[in-house]
Each structure stands twice: as structure tokens, then as C-alpha cells.
Design an enzyme around this catalytic site. Structure first.
Site, PDB file in Angstrom:
ATOM      1  N   ALA B  32      -3.951  66.987  40.080  1.00 20.57           N
ATOM      2  CA  ALA B  32      -3.089  66.087  40.487  1.00 20.57           C
ATOM      3  C   ALA B  32      -3.521  64.666  40.974  1.00 20.57           C
ATOM      4  CB  ALA B  32      -1.998  66.520  41.148  1.00 20.57           C
ATOM      5  N   THR B  33      -2.648  63.507  41.314  1.00 26.20           N
ATOM      6  CA  THR B  33      -2.989  62.335  41.833  1.00 26.20           C
ATOM      7  C   THR B  33      -3.628  63.154  43.236  1.00 26.20           C
ATOM      8  OG1 THR B  33      -1.139  61.356  41.166  1.00 26.20           O
ATOM      9  CG2 THR B  33      -2.559  60.028  42.700  1.00 26.20           C
ATOM     10  N   GLN B  34      -4.916  62.900  43.281  1.00 22.99           N
ATOM     11  CA  GLN B  34      -5.776  63.337  44.672  1.00 22.99           C
ATOM     12  C   GLN B  34      -6.022  61.960  45.492  1.00 22.99           C
ATOM     13  OE1 GLN B  34      -5.966  66.318  45.343  1.00 22.99           O
ATOM     14  NE2 GLN B  34      -5.186  67.315  43.740  1.00 22.99           N
TER      15      GLN B  34
END
Lengths: 265, 282
Positions: B32-34
């Protein structure tokens, strides 16, 4: 025709778009952990039980790091009233720690109290509510609500009741409790002033012969002074505490709420 | 002729052998957007007597690179609210699409309820409808919706990397301004700012509207001027900012959004006195 007997799973099995291709090696629902889901929003809370009342208080600062997000963020919530404005509520929940979890916890508990009232035709007792809150917290044992909760109300006999919690649901009923950022500053003060710890009868003897001062429940006006003093002290020494003081007094006549100013520095 | 569409356009197995899909990433955890990639900087907003003013510049940065210089980060919702986005731009665009869907659903819903309200048998089905103007989804409702969405995503460890300001009116038709961030933390104040704005603009805005009462005395022109002044301060000191910005004013009459404002009356005289800032050679 040969394509009909192809070994290609894309053609024989169920057909996936590329992004939906099953992940073979990853355990179910595996996620990489780099995002920190918690922050500490500071602030402090306090609850003291009297003979026929409970007084709860919390500051209204919401901080993250060195920033003040807002100077008006109440940490005390009336729980289990019949309406949205909670005017007939009898229980107060205070939460401090991570604000988003606190908010979620408050909303869960409030819904549960409302459902209880709807199903049983009577409001939830503080004792029952306290046990339920512990269960809610423990249900998230492995991804806890990072919130230090204190629940206040009047018990079945009409005596003041304060229940304090840790983030995973351990709880006990107490006479008084401070929570949050300045808990370590306020709690020793309360030990001394509410439970009369280290207070002895003058000239009662030396060493073990010293006689402890007799414990008695404090009056409401005494408690109110104590609460203000505790927060004035905490504001002086803790940077995450300040701005405003929200006080709720729970008596048999309902809940009275007052807002007082605190130092804004 | 192969009649199965799923086989079309693929190399024929009878000639090339089974298709080797191993290069396609089909293992490992979902990423995911980290961390944010293309980002927008501060969003600032202040309440005034009969509404809210919000502003954000039109820049989307790729790290320290000023990558996109014409990105609109304020979006009106149903002509009653404004949503301002700081943080990851792709997550902003995702939310924008999502809010579009919501707005369309809401418009249909609203059309049917207003028709029902006009007919006598449609009355009394919702007592709460009297408090909100015409039962429309107001800014307070929208903020609640977004905060639940953001908190849900943080619980899934798949956050939307934004800090969002929502401005408009609440159920009592009072000016409303609140914030949500990537962890679902919500708060509200007479003035709010995200990112660098929280350090640079918020103190200036608090001078004009420290309390709700102060904000209720502020006129529209004063509020707009404060916000413009803050955008100037941000452009002076925030390295990831731009002098082109969007400004929106929401009042009871609706949203007035201007998306191509230019910073006016800049004075770089201060830079001269700061070593390393201006054009000094030593």
C-alpha cells in the site's frame, strides 16, 4: 483445438485479471509494516469519586509533537443517553492517548449503551458498562486502542464510582485516578490529597507507632478545588497539557459540565 | 478461430508453449502507500462571520522537484462545502473520484427527498431533516464521512496519505471547519493549517481568530486578507510552495472558488539581510 487442452491456468481455470491473480506465497492478508498507525496526542484526565458524586476532568489541548492542533478538544464524553446531545446520560467516559482511537472507542461504547437501553428498557449500570468497556478494549488486544480510559458514574447504591483502564482492558474500581500525559504528575498529588497517603496524626508516635490520618470521602467543594489545583500544577510542568479545563460532575440529578480556562503557553 | 475472448491476443500455447507468467508480480505482501510520492504542501483555512475561507497552492512536488505546477488541491462538494488536500496527490485523486460518486448519489437522493417533502405524505419520516438545510449532506456530515474512511484505511494498514481540511456549514448552519489526517485523527478550530502551514500560518491566523467569538467578528474581506497574507509567508519560507494558488470562500450562498490566483505585493527585502538567502556572493 490444442488450446483447449492447454496447461495454461489462464485458459483452463478461472480467469483472473493481472491484478487479481492469487498471491501464492503471501500469507492471507499479509501487509508490510512501515506506516505507524499511532500518535500520542497528549493531554491529561482525572477522576475522583465522592460519597454521592463523581467529578471528572480533562484538559482540552490536542497536541502532536510540539504542535498544538487545537485548543478545544474535549476529552470527556457523556455515554448512553437517548439522544445525540446526551442530556439524559448518567455515565461519563474520558479518553486520552491517541485521539482517533479514543473517538472510536467512545463511539463503540456509546452505541453499545444505546443498544442495551433499547433491548432492556433501562439504562446500563456503571458496573455493567465498566465490564463491557474492558471487553471492548481486550477484543483489540493485538491491535489495541491506544487510549487510557476512565469511566465515571454512580453505582447501584448511589455512591461515586470511578473505573480506570489500561489500553488492553485491565481495569479496577478506584477512589481516584489520573490518566494521560501528566498522570505521573497528578497521581501522587491525588494519593496524598484524596487517599491521605503519608498523612499521619500529629504527635501520635514515632516510626511504626505513627497513626495514619483517618480516611473520609471528600466533599464536592474540596474535590473541585483539588481538580483545579491538580491541573494548574500539571500545566506548569507538562507542555502537552493546557488551554482549557473541562469538568463534569455526575450526581443523582444528572451531569453538570463546566469549562474553565487554563494557561495557553 | 478461438472463440474464447480470454485467449485473444495471447501467444498461442500450441506454438509457444504455456505462457510463462512468472515475471508478473504475484507473490509477496501487498504494498500500500507506505510513504507519499507526489505531494502537495500546506492547506490553510479560517472561519469568519458568515463562512470559511480556504487556500492551497497549485503545486505538486516530487520530493524536492516542483513536478506539477497546475494541480488544484481545493475541491468543492455539492456547492456547499470545500475539501482541501495536503499530502499524497494520487490519494487525493482517489478521494476526489470517490467524493464525485458520493456527490452524484447525494444529488439523486436529495432530488427524491425534496420531491417527497413537497408532497403531504412525505412529511414526518425524518425529524432530523429540519435541522439541516433541506436535508442536504453538509460539511459536518462530509467531515464525519471522510474521518471514518481515513480511520478505516489506517486500521487496514493501507492509509490514504493526506491531511484534509473540510469547510462549510454544520447542522445548525454555523460555519464549520475541521481536519482529518491519515490516521483518522479529527479536530476542529477557528483556523486550521496542514503541514508547514501549522508552523508558519497558524500563529498568524490565531492572532485574528483565537476563539470562535473572534472568528464570528471577522468580516469576509478581513479573512481573505489574512489567508492571502499567510500564503505569502508560506511562499517566502516553505521551499515546496508556489506563488500560484487556489482560494475558496464558502458562504450560505455557495462556494466561490478561484483556482488561479497569483501572490501579490511580495517583498523580498528581508532576504537581503539573510546571508545565503539572497544574491550575496559570500
Amino acid at each position: 483445438m490444442a488450446a483447449m487442452f492447454s496447461q495454461n491456468p489462464l485458459m483452463n481455470g478461472p480467469n483472473y485479471s493481472i491484478s487479481d491473480t492469487p498471491r501464492i506465497n503471501a500469507p492471507e492478508g499479509a501487509r508490510e509494516h512501515r506506516f505507524d498507525p499511532y500518535t500520542d496526542n497528549g493531554g491529561s484526565t482525572l477522576a475522583i469519586a465522592g460519597a454521592d458524586f463523581t467529578i471528572m476532568a480533562g484538559d482540552t489541548r490536542l497536541a502532536s509533537g510540539y504542535s498544538i492542533n487545537t485548543r478545544h478538544y474535549p476529552k470527556l464524553f457523556k455515554i448512553g443517553g437517548t439522544t445525540a446531545d446526551q442530556k439524559d446520560a448518567t455515565i461519563v467516559l474520558s479518553v486520552v492517548g491517541f485521539a482517533a482511537d479514543g473517538e472510536a472507542l467512545k463511539e463503540r461504547l456509546d452505541t453499545i449503551c444505546k443498544m442495551y437501553r433499547y433491548r432492556h428498557g433501562k439504562p446500563m449500570s456503571v458496573k455493567a458498562c465498566a465490564q463491557r468497556l474492558s471487553t471492548i478494549l481486550y477484543q483489540k488486544r493485538f491491535f489495541p486502542y491506544y487510549a487510557y480510559a476512565i469511566l465515571g458514574g454512580l453505582d447501584e447504591e448511589g455512591k461515586g464510582a470511578v473505573y480506570s483502564y489500561d489500553p488492553v482492558g485491565s481495569y479496577e474500581r478506584e477512589q481516584c485516578r489520573a490518566g494521560g500525559a501528566a498522570a505521573s504528575l497528578i497521581m501522587p498529588f491525588l494519593d496524598n490529597q484524596v487517599n491521605f497517603k503519608n498523612q499521619y496524626v500529629p504527635n501520635s508516635g514515632e516510626g511504626h507507632a505513627l497513626q495514619e490520618r483517618e480516611r473520609r470521602p471528600l466533599t464536592r467543594s474540596e474535590v473541585e478545588v483539588l481538580v483545579k489545583d491538580a491541573f494548574d500544577g500539571a500545566v506548569e510542568r507538562h507542555i502537552e497539557v493546557g488551554d482549557g479545563l473541562q469538568i463534569m460532575a455526575i450526581t443523582k440529578d444528572g451531569i453538570e459540565e463546566v469549562m474553565l480556562p487554563l494557561k495557553k503557553d | 478461430m478461438d472463440h474464447r475472448p480470454q485467449a485473444w491476443g495471447r501467444p498461442r500455447d500450441d506454438i509457444y508453449g504455456a505462457y510463462d507468467g512468472s515475471y508478473l508480480q504475484n507473490s509477496g505482501p501487498k504494498t500500500a502507500t507506505q510513504s507519499p510520492v507526489v505531494t502537495g504542501t500546506s492547506v490553510i483555512a479560517i472561519k469568519f462571520k458568515d463562512g470559511v475561507v480556504m487556500a492551497a497552492d497549485n503545486l505538486a512536488s516530487y520530493g524536492s522537484l516542483a513536478r506539477f505546477t497546475d494541480v488544484k488541491r481545493l475541491r468543492p462538494f455539492l456547492d456547499t462545502s470545500i475539501v482541501g488536500f495536503g499530502g499524497d496527490v494520487s490519494d487525493m485523486q482517489f478521494l476526489d473520484r470517490h467524493l464525485n460518486e458520493l456527490a452524484i448519489d447525494e444529488s439523486y437522493e436529495h432530488e427524491s427527498t425534496s420531491a417527497a417533502a413537497a408532497s403531504p405524505e412525505g412529511q414526518g419520516e425524518q425529524g432530523a431533516a429540519t435541522s439541516a438545510p433541506a436535508g442536504k449532506l453538509n460539511a459536518a456530515n462530509l467531515h464525519k464521512y471522510l474521518s471514518k474512511l481515513m480511520y478505516r484505511r489506517r486500521n487496514d494498514f493501507d492509509p490514504l496519505w493526506n491531511q484534509i481540511l473540510v469547510a462549510g456549514f454544520d447542522g445548525q448552519t454555523k460555519p464549520f471547519l475541521a481536519s482529518v489526517d491519515l490516521r483518522g485523527t479529527t479536530f476542529s478550530s477557528p483556523s486550521l493549517a496542514t503541514g508547514f502551514g501549522a508552523m508558519l500560518a497558524q500563529p498568524i491566523m490565531r492572532k485574528y481568530a483565537a476563539t470562535e467569538e473572534d472568528a464570528a467578528r471577522l468580516t469576509r474581506d478581513e479573512a481573505v486578507n489574512v489567508v492571502k497574507e499567510c500564503m505569502k509567508v508560506l511562499f517566502y519560507r516553505d521551499a515546496r510552495s508556489l506563488d500560484r494558488y487556489s482560494i475558496a470562500v464558502v458562504t450560505k450562498d455557495g462556494v466561490e472558488l478561484s483556482e488561479n490566483e497569483q501572490l501579490e505585493k511580495q517583498s523580498w527585502a528581508f532576504a537581503e539581510r539573510i546571508r545565503g538567502y539572497g544574491t550575496q556572493t559570500v
